[in-house]
Design an enzyme around this catalytic site. Structure first.
Site, short mmCIF file in Angstrom:
data_model
loop_
_atom_site.label_atom_id
_atom_site.label_comp_id
_atom_site.label_asym_id
_atom_site.label_seq_id
_atom_site.Cartn_x
_atom_site.Cartn_y
_atom_site.Cartn_z
N CYS A 15 -9.59 -7.88 1.91
CA CYS A 15 -9.02 -6.61 2.38
C CYS A 15 -10.04 -5.48 2.20
O CYS A 15 -9.94 -4.53 2.90
CB CYS A 15 -7.81 -6.07 1.43
SG CYS A 15 -6.58 -7.31 1.35
N SER A 28 4.47 -6.51 -1.48
CA SER A 28 4.60 -6.48 -0.14
C SER A 28 5.32 -7.94 0.31
O SER A 28 4.79 -8.94 -0.39
CB SER A 28 3.66 -6.35 0.95
OG SER A 28 2.37 -6.63 0.53
N ALA A 29 6.15 -8.12 1.22
CA ALA A 29 7.00 -9.25 1.45
C ALA A 29 5.88 -10.34 2.24
O ALA A 29 6.15 -11.56 2.09
CB ALA A 29 8.10 -9.37 2.30
N HIS A 30 4.88 -9.85 2.94
CA HIS A 30 4.01 -10.97 3.79
C HIS A 30 3.16 -11.81 2.81
O HIS A 30 2.64 -12.79 3.33
CB HIS A 30 3.29 -10.23 4.73
CG HIS A 30 1.94 -9.39 4.30
ND1 HIS A 30 0.69 -10.06 4.26
CD2 HIS A 30 2.04 -8.15 3.56
CE1 HIS A 30 -0.02 -8.81 3.69
NE2 HIS A 30 0.81 -7.88 3.33
N THR A 69 0.83 -1.38 0.01
CA THR A 69 -0.02 0.05 -0.04
C THR A 69 0.82 1.30 0.12
O THR A 69 0.73 2.28 -0.59
CB THR A 69 -0.94 -0.06 1.23
OG1 THR A 69 -1.69 -1.38 1.12
CG2 THR A 69 -1.77 1.29 1.28
N THR A 93 13.79 5.55 9.19
CA THR A 93 14.60 4.51 9.55
C THR A 93 14.37 3.43 9.20
O THR A 93 13.25 2.65 9.26
CB THR A 93 14.88 4.43 10.99
OG1 THR A 93 15.37 5.56 11.68
CG2 THR A 93 16.01 3.29 11.37
N ASN A 108 -6.08 -10.36 -6.77
CA ASN A 108 -6.09 -10.99 -5.56
C ASN A 108 -7.63 -11.77 -5.15
O ASN A 108 -7.24 -12.65 -4.34
CB ASN A 108 -6.06 -9.83 -4.40
CG ASN A 108 -6.99 -8.71 -4.40
OD1 ASN A 108 -7.13 -8.06 -5.66
ND2 ASN A 108 -7.69 -8.23 -3.81
N GLN A 130 0.03 -9.43 -5.90
CA GLN A 130 -0.05 -10.95 -5.84
C GLN A 130 0.50 -11.88 -7.04
O GLN A 130 0.24 -12.82 -7.07
CB GLN A 130 -1.69 -11.16 -5.88
CG GLN A 130 -2.84 -10.74 -5.16
CD GLN A 130 -2.74 -11.33 -3.79
OE1 GLN A 130 -1.94 -12.65 -3.76
NE2 GLN A 130 -3.15 -10.98 -2.75
C1 LIG Z 1 -3.53 -6.77 -5.44
C2 LIG Z 1 -3.16 -6.01 -4.18
N1 LIG Z 1 -2.62 -5.09 -3.93
C3 LIG Z 1 -2.36 -4.31 -2.74
C4 LIG Z 1 -2.60 -5.07 -1.62
C5 LIG Z 1 -2.06 -4.16 -0.39
O1 LIG Z 1 -1.11 -5.09 0.24
P1 LIG Z 1 -0.56 -4.60 1.73
O2 LIG Z 1 -1.91 -4.59 2.86
O3 LIG Z 1 0.53 -5.67 1.83
O4 LIG Z 1 -0.27 -3.11 1.58
C6 LIG Z 1 -3.12 -6.39 -1.36
C7 LIG Z 1 -3.16 -6.97 -0.07
O5 LIG Z 1 -4.10 -7.80 -0.33
C8 LIG Z 1 -3.57 -6.89 -2.79
O6 LIG Z 1 -3.73 -8.02 -2.92
#
Ligand SMILES: Cc1ncc(COP(=O)(O)O)c(C=O)c1O
Length: 377
Positions: free
Chosen positions: A325, A199-201, A71, A237, A150, A179
Site C-alpha cells: 500500500c 474493509s471487505a475486500h 481507510t 446512498t 499488514n 488485517q
Molecule cells: C492494516 C491496514 N489498514 C488499513 C488498510 C486500508 O484498507 P483499504 O485500502 O481497504 O481502505 C489496509 C490495506 O492494506 C491495511 O492493511
C-alpha cells in the site's frame, strides 16, 4: 498457471459473494432510502446484512456502520474524535507500524494543534506496552492501534493494550482491524474498544466496502454530511450490493476459519521450507508463533526484492515487496522492527488466502528457483 500470493493487498471475491452482489446490482437495484416497495427491498437487505455482521462480531445492530473502505472508516473514526476535541486539543497515540491510512490521517490533523505520539515495537513487531503505558495521561484523547500488521502478519497484544489504556485514561480507543477480520475470531462484544475499522475486500468480499464499529454511546463528530444515511454518521446512498456481499463474505470466512487456517498454515510452512532450501541466507521476518497464518515475510538478504518481484511477475507469480500500500518506499515497519537496509531491500511479503492451492505454492517455488538462478548468474 499464475500464483497469487498477495492476499494481504486484496483477495478474489468468493463465488457466493458474487452471486449476491450480482442480484442486488441487476435485480434489486432500488435506492434503500426511497419510501416505495422497491426501495424498501434494498433497505431490508441492508438491515439484514447489518444484523448478520453484528451477530458474527457480537455487537448490536446499531453499532455497525457501512462505509466505502477501511481507510474511510479509519478517517471517520479518527477525525470524528479529533473534531469533537478541537477546542480542547490533546494527544493522540498510535504505534510506529500503523498503516498509512492511520499515519497520514493523524499527520494531517497535527496542524490543529494535536500532539501525535508513536509507540515503538520490538523485533517481532509487537507493541512496546511499557512505552504505551508511560505515554498515557489525561491529555490523551485517542489511542489508535492496529490489530494485525499488514506487512509481517504480527498479531498485536490488543487486549492487554486496551486494559492498560482503560486503567489510566478516558481516551477513546480505535482499532484498525483491516488485517484481522477474516483471519482471527474477533469478538467486539468482549474487546473493550470504542471504534473498530475494516474493509471487505481483504476477506473475499467486494472492493469499495468498509465497516466501522462504533460502540453505542460513543459520540464523535461527522464530516460526511448530506442525506444522513448510516444514522447521520456517513451520508451518501448506500452501496447495497457491496453491503450484502460484505455480510456473505464475513459469514463465509467466519464459519470456515478453523479449517481454512489449518490449510493455510500447512501451505505457509511448505513455502517457507521450500524457500529456505532455495536460498541459504533467507531471513525469516514474520514471527511465526505470533502471526496470522496466511502471512510470510522473508528477506532474500543480498538481493534486490524489487528486481526479484518483477522477474517473478513476468513468470506469473505475484507478491509484494515491503508494503504494497505504500509503493516502493522503504518499509517503515521493517525499519521500526530494527532491520538494516540490506534486509529491507531484500524483503518480500507472501500472503495466502482460503483459495490458495497447493499447486500455486509448488508453482511459486519452481519459479523462485528459476528467478534466483537467473539473479545469481
Ligand atoms: C492494516 C491496514 N489498514 C488499513 C488498510 C486500508 O484498507 P483499504 O485500502 O481497504 O481502505 C489496509 C490495506 O492494506 C491495511 O492493511
Amino acid at each position: 498457471m499464475v500464483a497469487y500470493l498477495d492476499n494481504n493487498s486484496t483477495t478474489r471475491m468468493a463465488d457466493e459473494v458474487f452471486q449476491e452482489v450480482r442480484k442486488y446490482q441487476l435485480e434489486f437495484y432500488g435506492n434503500p432510502n426511497s419510501p416505495h416497495g422497491f426501495g424498501m427491498k434494498s433497505w431490508e437487505a441492508i438491515e439484514k446484512a447489518r444484523t448478520k455482521v453484528a451477530k458474527i462480531l457480537n455487537t448490536k445492530n446499531d453499532e455497525i456502520f457501512f462505509t466505502s473502505c477501511a481507510t474511510e472508516s479509519i478517517n471517520i473514526a479518527i477525525r470524528g474524535v479529533v473534531f469533537r476535541n478541537l477546542e480542547k486539543g490533546g494527544k493522540i497515540i498510535i504505534s510506529n507500524v500503523e498503516h498509512k491510512a492511520v499515519l497520514e490521517t493523524v499527520r494531517s490533523l497535527s496542524k490543529f494543534g494535536f500532539t501525535v505520539v508513536g509507540i515503538p515495537v520490538d523485533e517481532r513487531c509487537v507493541f512496546d506496552l511499557n512505552a504505551l503505558e508511560k505515554n498515557l495521561d489525561d491529555d490523551v484523547i485517542l489511542v489508535s492501534l492496529m490489530h494485525v500488521n499488514n506487512e509481517v502478519g504480527t498479531v498485536e497484544p490488543i487486549e492487554e493494550a486496551v486494559r492498560i489504556i482503560r486503567e489510566r485514561t478516558k481516551a477513546l480507543i480505535h482499532i484498525d482491524g483491516a488485517q484481522s477480520i477474516g483471519k482471527l475470531h474477533v469478538d467486539l462484544g468482549k474487546l473493550d474498544v470504542d471504534l473498530f475499522s475494516f474493509s471487505a475486500h481483504k476477506f473475499h468480499g467486494p472492493k469499495g466496502m468498509g465497516v466501522l464499529f462504533k460502540r453505542r454511546g460513543v459520540v464523535i463528530e461527522t464530516f460526511m454530511t448530506g442525506g444522513g444515511q448510516e444514522k447521520n454518521l456517513r451520508s451518501g446512498t448506500q452501496n447495497v450490493p457491496g453491503i450484502v456481499g460484505t455480510a456473505v463474505a464475513l459469514e463465509l470466512v467466519a464459519s470456515q476459519m478453523d479449517e481454512d487456517h489449518e490449510r493455510m498454515e500447512n501451505l505457509r510452512t511448505k513455502l517457507l521450507n521450500g524457500l529456505k532450501e532455495l536460498y541459504d541466507d533467507l531471513l525469516l521476518i514474520t514471527p511465526i508463533e505470533n502471526s496470522v497464518v496466511n502471512t510470510l515475510s522473508v528477506s532474500f538478504k543480498g538481493l534486490n526484492a524489487g528486481i526479484l518481484m518483477n522477474l517473478m511477475s513476468e513468470m506469473g507469480v505475484f507478491f509484494s515487496t515491503g508494503s504494497a500500500c505504500s509503493g516502493r518506499k522503504k518499509s517503515h515497519v521493517l525499519k521500526a522492527m530494527g532491520f538494516d537496509d540490506e534486509t529491507i531491500l531484500g524483503s518480500v511479503r507472501l500472503s495466502l488466502s482460503r483459495y490458495t492451492a497447493e499447486d500455486e505454492i509448488d508453482n511459486a517455488l519452481d519459479r523462485f528457483n528459476r528467478a534466483l538462478n537467473l539473479l545469481r548468474n
